[in-house]
Design a protein around this motif. Structure first.
Motif, PDB file in Angstrom:
ATOM      1  N   LEU A 111     -33.013  14.929  83.789  1.00  0.00           N
ATOM      2  CA  LEU A 111     -32.341  14.151  82.751  1.00  0.00           C
ATOM      3  C   LEU A 111     -33.112  14.235  81.437  1.00  0.00           C
ATOM      4  O   LEU A 111     -32.523  14.382  80.366  1.00  0.00           O
ATOM      5  N   HIS A 112     -34.432  14.181  81.518  1.00  0.00           N
ATOM      6  CA  HIS A 112     -35.246  14.288  80.307  1.00  0.00           C
ATOM      7  C   HIS A 112     -35.045  15.661  79.660  1.00  0.00           C
ATOM      8  O   HIS A 112     -34.904  15.765  78.436  1.00  0.00           O
ATOM      9  N   VAL A 113     -35.027  16.713  80.463  1.00  0.00           N
ATOM     10  CA  VAL A 113     -34.853  18.076  79.935  1.00  0.00           C
ATOM     11  C   VAL A 113     -33.511  18.195  79.207  1.00  0.00           C
ATOM     12  O   VAL A 113     -33.451  18.691  78.083  1.00  0.00           O
ATOM     13  N   ILE A 114     -32.428  17.732  79.821  1.00  0.00           N
ATOM     14  CA  ILE A 114     -31.119  17.891  79.170  1.00  0.00           C
ATOM     15  C   ILE A 114     -30.967  16.950  77.968  1.00  0.00           C
ATOM     16  O   ILE A 114     -30.237  17.260  77.039  1.00  0.00           O
ATOM     17  N   THR A 115     -31.699  15.846  77.971  1.00  0.00           N
ATOM     18  CA  THR A 115     -31.694  14.960  76.805  1.00  0.00           C
ATOM     19  C   THR A 115     -32.400  15.642  75.635  1.00  0.00           C
ATOM     20  O   THR A 115     -31.893  15.645  74.508  1.00  0.00           O
ATOM     21  N   VAL A 116     -33.549  16.255  75.891  1.00  0.00           N
ATOM     22  CA  VAL A 116     -34.276  16.971  74.841  1.00  0.00           C
ATOM     23  C   VAL A 116     -33.434  18.136  74.320  1.00  0.00           C
ATOM     24  O   VAL A 116     -33.425  18.421  73.118  1.00  0.00           O
ATOM     25  N   ALA A 117     -32.687  18.791  75.197  1.00  0.00           N
ATOM     26  CA  ALA A 117     -31.825  19.901  74.784  1.00  0.00           C
ATOM     27  C   ALA A 117     -30.627  19.423  73.974  1.00  0.00           C
ATOM     28  O   ALA A 117     -29.935  20.224  73.352  1.00  0.00           O
ATOM     29  N   GLY A 118     -30.374  18.110  73.990  1.00  0.00           N
ATOM     30  CA  GLY A 118     -29.251  17.570  73.244  1.00  0.00           C
ATOM     31  C   GLY A 118     -27.934  17.646  73.996  1.00  0.00           C
ATOM     32  O   GLY A 118     -26.860  17.488  73.408  1.00  0.00           O
ATOM     33  N   LEU A 119     -27.998  17.863  75.300  1.00  0.00           N
ATOM     34  CA  LEU A 119     -26.779  17.974  76.101  1.00  0.00           C
ATOM     35  C   LEU A 119     -26.255  16.617  76.550  1.00  0.00           C
ATOM     36  O   LEU A 119     -25.094  16.502  76.948  1.00  0.00           O
ATOM     37  N   VAL A 120     -27.112  15.606  76.519  1.00  0.00           N
ATOM     38  CA  VAL A 120     -26.698  14.220  76.781  1.00  0.00           C
ATOM     39  C   VAL A 120     -27.460  13.341  75.799  1.00  0.00           C
ATOM     40  O   VAL A 120     -28.533  13.698  75.333  1.00  0.00           O
ATOM     41  N   ARG A 121     -26.898  12.216  75.517  1.00  0.00           N
ATOM     42  CA  ARG A 121     -27.599  11.261  74.666  1.00  0.00           C
ATOM     43  C   ARG A 121     -28.309  10.262  75.556  1.00  0.00           C
ATOM     44  O   ARG A 121     -27.802   9.914  76.636  1.00  0.00           O
ATOM     45  N   PRO A 122     -29.456   9.778  75.117  1.00  0.00           N
ATOM     46  CA  PRO A 122     -30.147   8.766  75.914  1.00  0.00           C
ATOM     47  C   PRO A 122     -29.282   7.516  76.035  1.00  0.00           C
ATOM     48  O   PRO A 122     -28.539   7.169  75.126  1.00  0.00           O
ATOM     49  N   ALA A 123     -29.383   6.866  77.170  1.00  0.00           N
ATOM     50  CA  ALA A 123     -28.629   5.629  77.389  1.00  0.00           C
ATOM     51  C   ALA A 123     -29.165   4.554  76.455  1.00  0.00           C
ATOM     52  O   ALA A 123     -30.372   4.457  76.227  1.00  0.00           O
ATOM     53  N   PRO A 124     -28.272   3.735  75.902  1.00  0.00           N
ATOM     54  CA  PRO A 124     -28.758   2.653  75.035  1.00  0.00           C
ATOM     55  C   PRO A 124     -29.557   1.645  75.847  1.00  0.00           C
ATOM     56  O   PRO A 124     -29.298   1.439  77.030  1.00  0.00           O
ATOM     57  N   ILE A 125     -30.507   1.019  75.195  1.00  0.00           N
ATOM     58  CA  ILE A 125     -31.340   0.011  75.852  1.00  0.00           C
ATOM     59  C   ILE A 125     -30.518  -1.257  76.005  1.00  0.00           C
ATOM     60  O   ILE A 125     -29.916  -1.752  75.053  1.00  0.00           O
ATOM     61  N   GLN A 126     -30.477  -1.760  77.213  1.00  0.00           N
ATOM     62  CA  GLN A 126     -29.753  -3.002  77.487  1.00  0.00           C
ATOM     63  C   GLN A 126     -30.718  -4.171  77.331  1.00  0.00           C
ATOM     64  O   GLN A 126     -31.794  -4.173  77.929  1.00  0.00           O
TER      65      GLN A 126
END
Length: 132
Positions: A111-126
């Motif tokens: 998940l960290h790898v695809i977030t850094v690649a810009g393929l997913v956005r980080p989940a908002p902090i609840q």
């Protein structure tokens, strides 16, 4: 910075390293090989300039290093910093993980790898008490 060709001895070394992957490296490789991680194409034990990186995704210029405990001593930390500086100057983003990260937290690592690649956005902090 222009492409720096690897020294001739690095290609056979990289090939030998592919045959002797650690359990953690093998687990990560099985998760990303054949474009399994959101279509990202990874190469393993990939020569870049004078170095051989554990995993590289050339399309996104991301390097994934899965390090054992030997990377925690002072000399290794200094060598890794020099290596990371060179690779960063070549336009690569270096992501370092421990063997434990790959063995017990592979989903979070990916998940960290695809977030850094810009393929997913980080989940908002609840925040506690917040309503959707």
């Amino acid at each position: 910075m222009p492409h720096t060709p690897p020294p001739p001895q690095n290609r056979p070394r990289a090939k030998a390293m592919r045959r002797r992957m650690t359990d953690a490296e093998l687990k990560f490789w099985n998760a990303v090989r054949a474009h399994r991680l959101m279509g990202m194409g990874f190469r393993r034990q990939f020569p870049i300039g004078p170095y051989i990186v554990d995993f590289a995704c050339p399309a996104y210029r991301i390097i994934v290093e899965i390090d054992g405990s030997q990377h925690g001593d002072d000399q290794a930390i200094r060598k890794d910093a020099v290596r990371s500086r060179f690779l960063g100057e070549c336009g690569w983003t270096i992501l370092r993980f421990t063997n434990a990260d790959a063995l017990t937290g592979l989903d979070d690592l990916c998940l960290h790898v695809i977030t850094v690649a810009g393929l997913v956005r980080p989940a908002p902090i609840q925040h506690e008490g917040a309503h959707p």
